[in-house]
Structures are given as structure tokens and as C-alpha cells.
Design a protein around this motif. Structure first.
Motif, PDB file in Angstrom:
ATOM      1  N   ARG A  86     100.411  44.482 -16.933  1.00 38.18           N
ATOM      2  CA  ARG A  86     100.462  44.435 -15.481  1.00 38.18           C
ATOM      3  C   ARG A  86     101.477  45.430 -14.935  1.00 38.18           C
ATOM      4  O   ARG A  86     102.418  45.826 -15.645  1.00 38.18           O
ATOM      5  CB  ARG A  86     100.765  43.020 -14.994  1.00 38.18           C
ATOM      6  CG  ARG A  86     102.031  42.419 -15.562  1.00 38.18           C
ATOM      7  CD  ARG A  86     102.121  40.924 -15.283  1.00 38.18           C
ATOM      8  NE  ARG A  86     101.969  40.610 -13.863  1.00 38.18           N
ATOM      9  CZ  ARG A  86     102.016  39.384 -13.383  1.00 38.18           C
ATOM     10  NH1 ARG A  86     102.215  38.350 -14.183  1.00 38.18           N
ATOM     11  NH2 ARG A  86     101.878  39.175 -12.084  1.00 38.18           N
ATOM     12  N   GLU A 114     104.767  43.781 -18.687  1.00 39.23           N
ATOM     13  CA  GLU A 114     104.842  44.276 -17.314  1.00 39.23           C
ATOM     14  C   GLU A 114     105.703  45.522 -17.294  1.00 39.23           C
ATOM     15  O   GLU A 114     106.795  45.547 -17.872  1.00 39.23           O
ATOM     16  CB  GLU A 114     105.423  43.229 -16.367  1.00 39.23           C
ATOM     17  CG  GLU A 114     105.561  43.742 -14.938  1.00 39.23           C
ATOM     18  CD  GLU A 114     105.912  42.657 -13.945  1.00 39.23           C
ATOM     19  OE1 GLU A 114     106.346  43.008 -12.823  1.00 39.23           O
ATOM     20  OE2 GLU A 114     105.749  41.475 -14.270  1.00 39.23           O
ATOM     21  N   THR A 154      95.891  45.222 -15.617  1.00 38.65           N
ATOM     22  CA  THR A 154      95.903  44.828 -14.198  1.00 38.65           C
ATOM     23  C   THR A 154      94.748  43.874 -13.882  1.00 38.65           C
ATOM     24  O   THR A 154      93.936  44.145 -12.990  1.00 38.65           O
ATOM     25  CB  THR A 154      95.867  46.064 -13.255  1.00 38.65           C
ATOM     26  OG1 THR A 154      94.685  46.840 -13.504  1.00 38.65           O
ATOM     27  CG2 THR A 154      97.102  46.919 -13.459  1.00 38.65           C
ATOM     28  N   THR A 197      97.201  37.682 -10.782  1.00 35.96           N
ATOM     29  CA  THR A 197      97.402  37.764 -12.229  1.00 35.96           C
ATOM     30  C   THR A 197      98.120  36.525 -12.739  1.00 35.96           C
ATOM     31  O   THR A 197      97.805  36.004 -13.811  1.00 35.96           O
ATOM     32  CB  THR A 197      98.202  39.026 -12.591  1.00 35.96           C
ATOM     33  OG1 THR A 197      97.522  40.176 -12.088  1.00 35.96           O
ATOM     34  CG2 THR A 197      98.334  39.159 -14.109  1.00 35.96           C
TER      35      THR A 197
END
Length: 264
Positions: free
Chosen positions: A205, A232, A162, A217
Motif C-alpha cells: 500500500r 506500506e 493498492t 484497504t
């Protein structure tokens, strides 16, 4: 009527200025949350000193050839990962050093201090592991510390969980009506530092992240000179990302010695 409107406008300006002053003077209290992480020094098993300040933390699997350094989030008790990382990384010594003011570490947190402490930790670990590799994991606030470290020291592998382009940019997104970019001291400009990293990079993420906006990001990734491996997890939010099996699989696979690239 005009006099009343003038008084109201003046009060609004004064209130706005007062709020800006509060943000300026209390900004570190809004960035760092060490209170709930405090523990007694005797609960730790690793320490180092820098500039008269003793930093304390935990060492998992001492004596291994390779090492992993972990930099946690702004309110994270890093010792919570001892058992997890002991299981995930049996072939590496894992260093979980609490930031200044966190855990059992002395001092007060701040960007300059945390950057210097990260360098000191790396240099200490390099002396302890002269022939081994050093990999780094940085989560949330720790991604800013890790990005700076990667710009100053060679890392075999870097994992950013993150991450953001800069803390100032994230803060501006959360407080759009205030000139946060001009008020913030501790900026953690990862977009400035990360392109200097020469090793492999994994970015992880969360699809439901409400702390670090996706755009921050995205800007970090767009500013890299080369491709990064990106994972992700759509169902995850900022705080529960590590609970998903895909997180463990990606992290363990990426940090495994001679690990092959992750599938896109």
C-alpha cells in the motif's frame, strides 16, 4: 416567494437526478481507461480466445516451470513491465495479458468479462505449467480481478498492490453525495472473495494514496481470516509505488521460490 422556492427545489432535484443518470450510464467510462493503452496485435507475443474474443498480451521467459500472472490498473499498459519483470523474475514465465479493450485485446471491459478472462488465463497457464506453481500480482483495479481469481483457483502466492475492499465503496468515498453503491454495476467486491484464498498473501500500500482511501484497504485487511504480510511505503502515492526500491525488494523476495516470510 414560496412558488420560486418550489421551482428552485424542483430544479435542484432534476439536476441531481440528471447527474445520477450520467453516473449510471457512463460508469464504465469512469472505471476503465483503455484508450491510451492500444497497440497493434503484431506487437504482442501471446494470445488466447474466449467466447469468440481474442485477448492478447506478452509472455516473458517462456518455458519456465513456474508462472506469474500480472493484472494491471485501470489505465495501465502492462507491456511496460516486460523488461522489469524479465529482470526481477528470471526463473518464472510472466504473463502480461491486456484486458478486453486494452492493448491489442478485442472486446469491451466489464467485471464479468474480466473475471471470466482471468479464469481462462489461469487454466491456459496451468496446462502450460502442469507441475509448476502459479503466483498472481494484481494492482489497483487488477487487485479486484486477482482477488476473484484467488477465490476460484489455487494460487501459491498472491500480491495485491493498492487494493480495496470493493470498487463500489471506493467510488462512494469519492462521490459521497451520490448513491454510488446502488448505481454501480461493476463492483469488484474483493472483501467478499479474498478470504477464500488459501495461499500466501502480500499487500502493498501507498502512504499517500489519493485513489484508494486507506480506510478501504484497512477494511479489506480486517476481513481476512488470517494474517497477511503488509508493506506500506509512506512516501509513495497510488501511481508511483513501483518506483521505490522497497517495492522491488518486497515483490521479488515474496515471489522467490521458497521465500521466507517478510519481516514485520
Amino acid at each position: 416567494m414560496s412558488r420560486i422556492l418550489l421551482v428552485i427545489a424542483l430544479l435542484v432535484v432534476l439536476a441531481y437526478g440528471a447527474l445520477c443518470a450520467v453516473l449510471y450510464w457512463q460508469q464504465r467510462a469512469l472505471i476503465y481507461f483503455p484508450r491510451d493503452t492500444r497497440v497493434a496485435p503484431e506487437q504482442t507475443n501471446f494470445s488466447l480466445s474466449r467466447d469468440g474474443t481474442t485477448l492478447r498480451g506478452w509472455l516473458v521467459h517462456p518455458g519456465k516451470a513456474d508462472a506469474i500472472l500480472y493484472f494491471g490498473g485501470n489505465g495501465e499498459s502492462v507491456e511496460g513491465y516486460r523488461e522489469t519483470f524479465a529482470e526481477w523474475f528470471p526463473d518464472a514465465s510472466v504473463y502480461l495479458l491486456a484486458y478486453r479493450g486494452y492493448g491489442a485485446s478485442d472486446g469491451q471491459p466489464g467485471e464479468t468479462a474480466l473475471f471470466g478472462d482471468a479464469l481462462a488465463l489461469y487454466d491456459t497457464v496451468r496446462q502450460r505449467h502442469p507441475g509448476g506453481s502459479i503466483a498472481v500480482i494484481g494492482r489497483s483495479l487488477g487487485s479486484g480481478v486477482a482477488s476473484y481469481l484467488a477465490s476460484q483457483r489455487p494460487l501459491s502466492r498472491l500480491v495485491l498492490v493498492t487494493p480495496f475492499d470493493s470498487l463500489a465503496s471506493v467510488a462512494q468515498a469519492h462521490y459521497p453525495v451520490f448513491p454510488v453503491r446502488w448505481l454501480l454495476h461493476d463492483r469488484y467486491e474483493s472483501l467478499r472473495y479474498l478470504p477464500r484464498h488459501q495461499g500466501k498473501l502480500l499487500v502493498m500500500r501507498a502512504g499517500r494514496d489519493e485513489v484508494v482511501p486507506a480506510a478501504n484497504t484497512d477494511r479489506l485487511l480486517a476481513g481476512l481470516p488470517g494474517p497477511a504480510q503488509v508493506l506500506e511505503i509512506p512516501e509513495a502515492d497510488h501511481n508511483d509505488l513501483s518506483r521505490f526500491p522497497a517495492y522491488r525488494e518486497a515483490l521479488v523476495g515474496f515471489l522467490r521460490p521458497e521465500a521466507p516470510p517478510l519481516a514485520p
